[in-house]
Design a protein around this motif. Structure first.
Motif, PDB file in Angstrom:
ATOM      1  N   LYS A 131       0.752  -1.218   0.118  1.00  0.00           N
ATOM      2  CA  LYS A 131      -0.222   0.084   0.145  1.00  0.00           C
ATOM      3  C   LYS A 131       0.648   1.296  -0.110  1.00  0.00           C
ATOM      4  CE  LYS A 131      -4.118  -1.770   2.357  1.00  0.00           C
ATOM      5  NZ  LYS A 131      -5.093  -1.954   3.552  1.00  0.00           N
ATOM      6  N   SER A 132       1.975   1.235   0.613  1.00  0.00           N
ATOM      7  CA  SER A 132       2.890   2.394   0.752  1.00  0.00           C
ATOM      8  C   SER A 132       3.787   2.551  -0.685  1.00  0.00           C
ATOM      9  CB  SER A 132       3.854   2.103   1.926  1.00  0.00           C
ATOM     10  OG  SER A 132       4.612   0.958   1.705  1.00  0.00           O
ATOM     11  N   GLY A 133       3.717   1.541  -1.634  1.00  0.00           N
ATOM     12  CA  GLY A 133       4.240   1.664  -2.887  1.00  0.00           C
ATOM     13  C   GLY A 133       5.496   0.521  -2.988  1.00  0.00           C
ATOM     14  N   GLY A 134       6.459   0.568  -3.893  1.00  0.00           N
ATOM     15  CA  GLY A 134       7.450  -0.468  -4.056  1.00  0.00           C
ATOM     16  C   GLY A 134       7.383  -0.832  -5.259  1.00  0.00           C
ATOM     17  N   PRO A 135       8.015  -1.999  -5.461  1.00  0.00           N
ATOM     18  CA  PRO A 135       8.037  -3.095  -6.810  1.00  0.00           C
ATOM     19  C   PRO A 135       6.874  -3.637  -6.806  1.00  0.00           C
ATOM     20  CG  PRO A 135       9.412  -4.105  -5.163  1.00  0.00           C
ATOM     21  CD  PRO A 135       9.048  -2.893  -4.572  1.00  0.00           C
ATOM     22  N   LEU A 136       6.371  -4.111  -7.911  1.00  0.00           N
ATOM     23  CA  LEU A 136       5.208  -5.097  -8.362  1.00  0.00           C
ATOM     24  C   LEU A 136       5.807  -6.608  -7.879  1.00  0.00           C
ATOM     25  CD1 LEU A 136       2.643  -5.119  -9.947  1.00  0.00           C
ATOM     26  CD2 LEU A 136       3.707  -5.487 -11.931  1.00  0.00           C
ATOM     27  N   MET A 137       4.931  -6.984  -7.234  1.00  0.00           N
ATOM     28  CA  MET A 137       5.124  -8.315  -6.938  1.00  0.00           C
ATOM     29  C   MET A 137       4.071  -9.333  -7.132  1.00  0.00           C
ATOM     30  SD  MET A 137       6.412  -7.421  -2.898  1.00  0.00           S
ATOM     31  CE  MET A 137       4.886  -6.604  -2.502  1.00  0.00           C
ATOM     32  N   THR A 138       4.555 -10.750  -7.457  1.00  0.00           N
ATOM     33  CA  THR A 138       3.597 -11.648  -7.771  1.00  0.00           C
ATOM     34  C   THR A 138       3.342 -12.377  -6.491  1.00  0.00           C
ATOM     35  OG1 THR A 138       4.286 -11.799  -9.975  1.00  0.00           O
ATOM     36  CG2 THR A 138       3.098 -13.739  -9.422  1.00  0.00           C
ATOM     37  N   VAL A 139       2.066 -13.157  -6.130  1.00  0.00           N
ATOM     38  CA  VAL A 139       1.782 -13.796  -5.084  1.00  0.00           C
ATOM     39  C   VAL A 139       2.039 -15.095  -5.498  1.00  0.00           C
ATOM     40  CG1 VAL A 139      -0.061 -14.452  -3.893  1.00  0.00           C
ATOM     41  CG2 VAL A 139      -0.281 -12.162  -4.473  1.00  0.00           C
ATOM     42  N   SER A 140       2.981 -15.825  -4.925  1.00  0.00           N
ATOM     43  CA  SER A 140       3.588 -17.183  -4.899  1.00  0.00           C
ATOM     44  C   SER A 140       2.696 -18.022  -4.002  1.00  0.00           C
ATOM     45  CB  SER A 140       4.980 -17.074  -4.930  1.00  0.00           C
ATOM     46  OG  SER A 140       5.512 -16.751  -3.771  1.00  0.00           O
ATOM     47  N   ASP A 141       2.133 -17.792  -2.799  1.00  0.00           N
ATOM     48  CA  ASP A 141       1.494 -18.479  -1.908  1.00  0.00           C
ATOM     49  C   ASP A 141       0.682 -17.451  -1.147  1.00  0.00           C
ATOM     50  OD1 ASP A 141       0.021 -19.955  -0.224  1.00  0.00           O
ATOM     51  OD2 ASP A 141       1.846 -21.224   0.259  1.00  0.00           O
ATOM     52  N   PRO A 142      -0.895 -17.395  -1.394  1.00  0.00           N
ATOM     53  CA  PRO A 142      -1.735 -16.596  -0.837  1.00  0.00           C
ATOM     54  C   PRO A 142      -2.250 -17.213   0.532  1.00  0.00           C
ATOM     55  CG  PRO A 142      -2.959 -17.736  -2.343  1.00  0.00           C
ATOM     56  CD  PRO A 142      -1.554 -18.104  -2.408  1.00  0.00           C
ATOM     57  N   ASN A 143      -1.917 -18.181   1.188  1.00  0.00           N
ATOM     58  CA  ASN A 143      -2.392 -18.676   2.286  1.00  0.00           C
ATOM     59  C   ASN A 143      -1.597 -19.296   3.408  1.00  0.00           C
ATOM     60  OD1 ASN A 143      -5.204 -18.515   1.248  1.00  0.00           O
ATOM     61  ND2 ASN A 143      -4.160 -19.872  -0.410  1.00  0.00           N
ATOM     62  N   ILE A 144      -0.730 -18.325   3.859  1.00  0.00           N
ATOM     63  CA  ILE A 144       0.437 -18.716   4.940  1.00  0.00           C
ATOM     64  C   ILE A 144      -0.250 -18.210   6.312  1.00  0.00           C
ATOM     65  CG2 ILE A 144       2.505 -18.862   5.664  1.00  0.00           C
ATOM     66  CD1 ILE A 144       3.531 -18.384   2.736  1.00  0.00           C
ATOM     67  N   PRO A 145      -0.896 -19.151   7.089  1.00  0.00           N
ATOM     68  CA  PRO A 145      -1.179 -18.455   8.554  1.00  0.00           C
ATOM     69  C   PRO A 145       0.006 -18.296   9.316  1.00  0.00           C
ATOM     70  CG  PRO A 145      -1.643 -20.825   8.367  1.00  0.00           C
ATOM     71  CD  PRO A 145      -0.901 -20.612   6.964  1.00  0.00           C
ATOM     72  N   SER A 146      -0.254 -17.419  10.363  1.00  0.00           N
ATOM     73  CA  SER A 146       0.646 -17.113  11.569  1.00  0.00           C
ATOM     74  C   SER A 146       0.706 -18.502  12.441  1.00  0.00           C
ATOM     75  CB  SER A 146       0.617 -16.030  12.272  1.00  0.00           C
ATOM     76  OG  SER A 146      -0.975 -16.146  12.774  1.00  0.00           O
ATOM     77  N   ASN A 147       1.602 -18.575  13.183  1.00  0.00           N
ATOM     78  CA  ASN A 147       1.615 -19.871  14.108  1.00  0.00           C
ATOM     79  C   ASN A 147       0.344 -19.997  14.914  1.00  0.00           C
ATOM     80  OD1 ASN A 147       3.962 -20.619  13.115  1.00  0.00           O
ATOM     81  ND2 ASN A 147       5.144 -19.594  14.623  1.00  0.00           N
ATOM     82  N   ASP A 148      -0.292 -18.667  15.617  1.00  0.00           N
ATOM     83  CA  ASP A 148      -1.636 -18.737  16.199  1.00  0.00           C
ATOM     84  C   ASP A 148      -2.699 -18.439  15.178  1.00  0.00           C
ATOM     85  OD1 ASP A 148      -1.671 -16.050  15.660  1.00  0.00           O
ATOM     86  OD2 ASP A 148      -1.485 -15.486  17.741  1.00  0.00           O
ATOM     87  N   GLY A 149      -2.503 -18.698  14.151  1.00  0.00           N
ATOM     88  CA  GLY A 149      -3.816 -18.577  13.213  1.00  0.00           C
ATOM     89  C   GLY A 149      -4.503 -17.025  12.867  1.00  0.00           C
ATOM     90  N   SER A 150      -4.004 -16.194  13.595  1.00  0.00           N
ATOM     91  CA  SER A 150      -4.398 -14.935  14.100  1.00  0.00           C
ATOM     92  C   SER A 150      -4.431 -14.060  12.618  1.00  0.00           C
ATOM     93  CB  SER A 150      -4.238 -14.106  15.088  1.00  0.00           C
ATOM     94  OG  SER A 150      -2.515 -13.749  14.869  1.00  0.00           O
ATOM     95  N   VAL A 151      -3.122 -14.236  11.964  1.00  0.00           N
ATOM     96  CA  VAL A 151      -2.816 -13.258  10.579  1.00  0.00           C
ATOM     97  C   VAL A 151      -2.700 -14.187   9.628  1.00  0.00           C
ATOM     98  CG1 VAL A 151      -1.202 -11.590   9.877  1.00  0.00           C
ATOM     99  CG2 VAL A 151      -1.739 -11.729  12.231  1.00  0.00           C
TER     100      VAL A 151
END
Length: 95
Positions: free
Chosen positions: A42-62
């Motif tokens: 959102k702050s800008g930067g390079p164009l990136m490609t999503v390689s895995d859209p589903n990586i949960p945090s260890n506690d599942g909150s993020v």
């Protein structure tokens, strides 16, 4: 030396840990982005490609999104909080 986007999370999760805690099946509906979709911070930067859209945090909150991008011919991969990214479909990459 190439630089990483400023909001880069240098958190690396093992695919085994993620899949052991959260089965890959059924995670697609949780994702805000699709595999191969182009995104930017959102702050800008390079164009990136999503390689895995589903990586949960260890506690599942993020939910983290793994992205890949290239700068000066070098490949970079990192995980980002999904709330830091916006879809950039249809926008050509700039060098």
């Amino acid at each position: 030396m190439a630089r990483l986007p400023s909001a880069c999370f240098c958190v690396r999760l093992s695919a085994n840990v993620a899949s052991a805690t959260f089965p890959r099946e059924g995670r697609e509906e949780m994702a805000k982005f699709k595999k191969a979709e182009t995104v930017r911070l959102k702050s800008g930067g390079p164009l990136m490609t999503v390689s895995d859209p589903n990586i949960p945090s260890n506690d599942g909150s993020v939910l983290f999104i793994e992205c890949t991008w290239f700068e000066r011919g070098k490949r970079f991969d990192s995980h980002f909080d999904e709330d830091l990214l916006v879809s950039d479909e249809g926008t050509p990459a700039t060098a």
